[in-house]
Write an enzyme that holds these catalytic residues in place. Structure first.
Site, PDB file in Angstrom:
ATOM      1  N   HIS A 100       0.817  -1.218   0.000  1.00 54.14           N
ATOM      2  CA  HIS A 100       0.000   0.000   0.000  1.00 54.14           C
ATOM      3  C   HIS A 100       0.848   1.264   0.000  1.00 54.14           C
ATOM      4  O   HIS A 100       0.368   2.338  -0.349  1.00 54.14           O
ATOM      5  CB  HIS A 100      -0.926   0.010   1.225  1.00 54.14           C
ATOM      6  CG  HIS A 100      -2.033  -0.992   1.125  1.00 54.14           C
ATOM      7  ND1 HIS A 100      -3.304  -0.647   0.744  1.00 54.14           N
ATOM      8  CD2 HIS A 100      -2.053  -2.332   1.305  1.00 54.14           C
ATOM      9  CE1 HIS A 100      -4.064  -1.737   0.711  1.00 54.14           C
ATOM     10  NE2 HIS A 100      -3.328  -2.780   1.053  1.00 54.14           N
ATOM     11  N   ASP A 156       3.440   9.471  -0.729  1.00 53.44           N
ATOM     12  CA  ASP A 156       2.267   8.688  -0.348  1.00 53.44           C
ATOM     13  C   ASP A 156       2.081   7.570  -1.364  1.00 53.44           C
ATOM     14  O   ASP A 156       2.263   7.803  -2.570  1.00 53.44           O
ATOM     15  CB  ASP A 156       1.011   9.593  -0.346  1.00 53.44           C
ATOM     16  CG  ASP A 156       0.062   9.267   0.797  1.00 53.44           C
ATOM     17  OD1 ASP A 156      -0.013   8.087   1.173  1.00 53.44           O
ATOM     18  OD2 ASP A 156      -0.586  10.203   1.309  1.00 53.44           O
TER      19      ASP A 156
HETATM   20  P1  ADQ Z   1      -2.961   6.128   4.827  1.00 54.09           P
HETATM   21  O1  ADQ Z   1      -1.558   6.571   5.005  1.00 54.09           O
HETATM   22  O2  ADQ Z   1      -3.748   5.965   6.063  1.00 54.09           O
HETATM   23  O3  ADQ Z   1      -3.063   4.784   3.981  1.00 54.09           O
HETATM   24  P2  ADQ Z   1      -4.905   7.494   2.973  1.00 54.09           P
HETATM   25  O4  ADQ Z   1      -4.833   6.804   1.682  1.00 54.09           O
HETATM   26  O5  ADQ Z   1      -5.097   8.967   2.858  1.00 54.09           O
HETATM   27  O6  ADQ Z   1      -3.626   7.278   3.876  1.00 54.09           O
HETATM   28  O7  ADQ Z   1      -6.128   6.900   3.768  1.00 54.09           O
HETATM   29  C1  ADQ Z   1      -6.556   7.446   4.970  1.00 54.09           C
HETATM   30  C2  ADQ Z   1      -8.007   7.048   5.228  1.00 54.09           C
HETATM   31  O8  ADQ Z   1      -8.329   7.432   6.563  1.00 54.09           O
HETATM   32  C3  ADQ Z   1      -8.975   7.775   4.303  1.00 54.09           C
HETATM   33  O9  ADQ Z   1     -10.019   6.913   3.968  1.00 54.09           O
HETATM   34  C4  ADQ Z   1      -9.472   8.962   5.161  1.00 54.09           C
HETATM   35  O10 ADQ Z   1     -10.791   9.344   4.892  1.00 54.09           O
HETATM   36  C5  ADQ Z   1      -9.372   8.392   6.560  1.00 54.09           C
HETATM   37  N1  ADQ Z   1      -9.023   9.479   7.503  1.00 54.09           N
HETATM   38  C6  ADQ Z   1      -7.885  10.186   7.534  1.00 54.09           C
HETATM   39  N2  ADQ Z   1      -7.932  11.114   8.514  1.00 54.09           N
HETATM   40  C7  ADQ Z   1      -9.136  10.973   9.106  1.00 54.09           C
HETATM   41  C8  ADQ Z   1      -9.792  11.652  10.170  1.00 54.09           C
HETATM   42  N3  ADQ Z   1      -9.219  12.640  10.859  1.00 54.09           N
HETATM   43  N4  ADQ Z   1     -11.033  11.245  10.503  1.00 54.09           N
HETATM   44  C9  ADQ Z   1     -11.626  10.236   9.842  1.00 54.09           C
HETATM   45  N5  ADQ Z   1     -11.061   9.565   8.821  1.00 54.09           N
HETATM   46  C10 ADQ Z   1      -9.846   9.935   8.455  1.00 54.09           C
HETATM   47  C11 ADQ Z   1      -2.140   3.862   3.379  1.00 54.09           C
HETATM   48  C12 ADQ Z   1      -1.099   4.483   2.442  1.00 54.09           C
HETATM   49  C13 ADQ Z   1      -1.789   5.308   1.379  1.00 54.09           C
HETATM   50  C14 ADQ Z   1      -2.796   4.441   0.619  1.00 54.09           C
HETATM   51  C15 ADQ Z   1      -3.714   3.704   1.586  1.00 54.09           C
HETATM   52  C16 ADQ Z   1      -4.599   2.689   0.877  1.00 54.09           C
HETATM   53  O11 ADQ Z   1      -0.181   5.282   3.189  1.00 54.09           O
HETATM   54  O12 ADQ Z   1      -0.849   5.856   0.475  1.00 54.09           O
HETATM   55  O13 ADQ Z   1      -3.592   5.269  -0.214  1.00 54.09           O
HETATM   56  O14 ADQ Z   1      -2.962   3.006   2.555  1.00 54.09           O
HETATM   57  O15 ADQ Z   1      -3.850   1.824   0.099  1.00 54.09           O
END
Ligand code: ADQ
Length: 455
Positions: free
Chosen positions: A152, A349
């Site tokens: 991921h 990311d």
């Molecule tokens: P993350 O590093 O966690 O994931 P991201 O892809 O942005 O990053 O996903 C975060 C998830 O958490 C999103 O669905 C978002 O809505 C939710 N989220 C974030 N902050 C929040 C908050 N304050 N309250 C509620 N919900 C919140 C890892 C990798 C990424 C990759 C994903 C999926 O680092 O690059 O996209 O896995 O593969």
């Protein structure tokens, strides 16, 4: 139908009412369809060695970590070696020989549990950097089922990867999978370069990669979001006097939050007419609090937001709203919808789902503008966003000024193109696509060993 067995660090339980990220939603759906198993950490730390099975439309199998596994494998090797190095932050990596030992021991424990549960024909799908070596350990348990691995996070270039003392073990373990999936074509390129540099891997005419005679597939499978669910954000009146710039991130040093705040300060300094007309709302979910650098970034952000509010704020207007907590999905969708700008500026990311969630939540008739880091995996697909260098504070401020002043017609045409891109594939098509490729790759099992089998 063959069952699907998913392995990831954390799991959602069958009776959970709300599953958080995109991965959880997609995996849950598939597991329900195939009466599968989802295996991972319970979130508890104890010396209990038994695992628990929670039955429902699928089954979740959870294990406690021992304090040693939590320190060495999870906080140590996964989050203080692999996470920083794979995000190109070698300066933050803690290379401690004991960490790898704990990581291997925890992976072996998982392999033994899976071996006790797997049936012939089950497909096994291993997720993320916590389990890079699990495929090799499953093969050592005699498991011949199809096994896929999805990374991921970004795959780093060889200069970073080779700095991990155990790079050879990590690289050669990947050959035990039938299929290794990455988020982007750039990651696939880095994966090939790393495996070549680490093990002399060769690209075969069939498109497969071979390490010491053992062949497997590598491909890109960009993860997505369920655009239909986000499109149901409902009607959210947008405040026309004060426009909201929105950031939603885990509070992680890879997300570029200090630079983002400084970029917003640059907007207020260089474009004073936006003062009193805009606010930055940053929702930062707490994460990995017990790792020291995460506590440092929290303090740094509180300092920067306080000083921007002190310098520019007034009794009736505070420019930065910084909220250090997780918020419910429904509220998140409404916030996305009401924001004039989605400000997504990670330094690195794998994909970044919030960028896609923001696009999916917009009102097509009056959409907001996405500002997106060039170094997020999502930038490979979301070319009609305003793409920025997240390290350059002035560029961030200028992009904000451009987004806040963008005419409706341009907002609509950019959004239409971005929405078309994300609606082409949702979380379910992402997962099905990966598993279909795994099935085909698994059919090559007979020829996994190209020359002599690895000892
Ligand atoms: P993350 O590093 O966690 O994931 P991201 O892809 O942005 O990053 O996903 C975060 C998830 O958490 C999103 O669905 C978002 O809505 C939710 N989220 C974030 N902050 C929040 C908050 N304050 N309250 C509620 N919900 C919140 C890892 C990798 C990424 C990759 C994903 C999926 O680092 O690059 O996209 O896995 O593969």
């Amino acid at each position: 139908m063959s069952r699907l067995i998913c392995v990831s660090n954390r799991v959602a339980l069958p009776d959970a009412t709300e599953t958080s990220g995109g991965l959880a939603v997609a995996v849950r759906e598939l597991l329900c369809q195939r009466a599968g198993l989802w295996i991972g950490w319970s979130g508890n730390i104890s010396d209990r060695s038994e695992f628990d099975i929670h039955h429902g439309r699928f089954s979740a199998v959870t294990l406690d970590m021992t304090a040693e596994e939590h320190e060495g494998a999870y906080l140590g090797y996964a989050n203080s070696v692999l996470w920083p190095v794979f995000h190109n932050r070698l300066d933050l990596a803690r290379f401690d020989r004991n960490f790898y030992g704990s990581y291997a021991a925890y992976n072996i424990r998982l392999a033994v549990v899976i071996a006790s549960l797997v049936r012939p024909g089950d497909q096994i799908w291993v997720h993320d950097y916590h389990f890079m070596i699990l495929g090799r350990l499953l093969r050592a348990q005699g498991i011949e089922n199809q096994i896929g691995f999805f990374l991921h996070i970004p795959m780093p270039p060889p200069e970073a990867f080779l700095a991990i003392p155990e790079f050879r073990e990590l690289a050669s373990s990947l050959a035990a999978y039938d299929l290794v999936g990455c988020q982007t074509t750039n990651d696939v390129g880095n994966m090939l370069a790393c495996l070549r540099a680490a093990t002399g891997a060769e690209l075969l005419p069939s498109g497969r990669l071979s390490i010491a005679g053992e062949a497997f597939h590598v491909g890109s499978f960009p993860i997505s979001v369920d655009s239909q669910t986000f499109a149901m954000a409902g009607h959210q009146p947008r405040n026309t006097t004060i426009k909201r710039v929105l950031g939603v991130d885990r509070l992680d040093y890879t997300k570029g939050l200090p630079q983002k705040f400084r970029g917003f300060a640059h907007l207020l300094r260089a474009y004073p007419h936006f003062r009193r007309q805009t606010v930055l709302t940053q929702i930062a979910a707490p994460t990995r609090d017990s790792v020291e650098v995460y506590a440092d970034i929290r303090q740094e952000l509180e300092g920067i937001s306080g000083s921007i509010n002190g310098e520019y704020g007034d009794v009736d207007w505070m420019p930065v709203h910084y909220i250090h907590r997780s918020i419910p999905r429904k509220r998140l969708r409404a916030l996305y919808r009401s924001a004039a700008v989605g400000f997504v500026t990670p330094l690195r990311d794998g994909m970044n789902l919030t960028a896609k969630e923001y696009i999916a939540s917009q009102d097509a008739a009056d959409p907001g503008v996405l500002i997106l880091s060039r170094f997020a995996g999502a930038a490979e697909e979301l070319q009609q966003a305003i793409l920025v260098n997240p390290y350059c504070v002035e560029e961030l401020g200028d992009a904000l000024a451009q987004a806040l002043a963008m005419p409706l017609a341009e907002r609509q045409s950019r959004h239409a193109a971005l929405y078309a891109t994300i609606s082409r594939r949702d979380t379910t098509t992402w997962a099905t696509d990966f598993l279909e490729h795994l099935k085909r790759a698994g059919a090559d099992m007979r020829t996994r060993y190209i020359s002599s089998p690895a000892a």
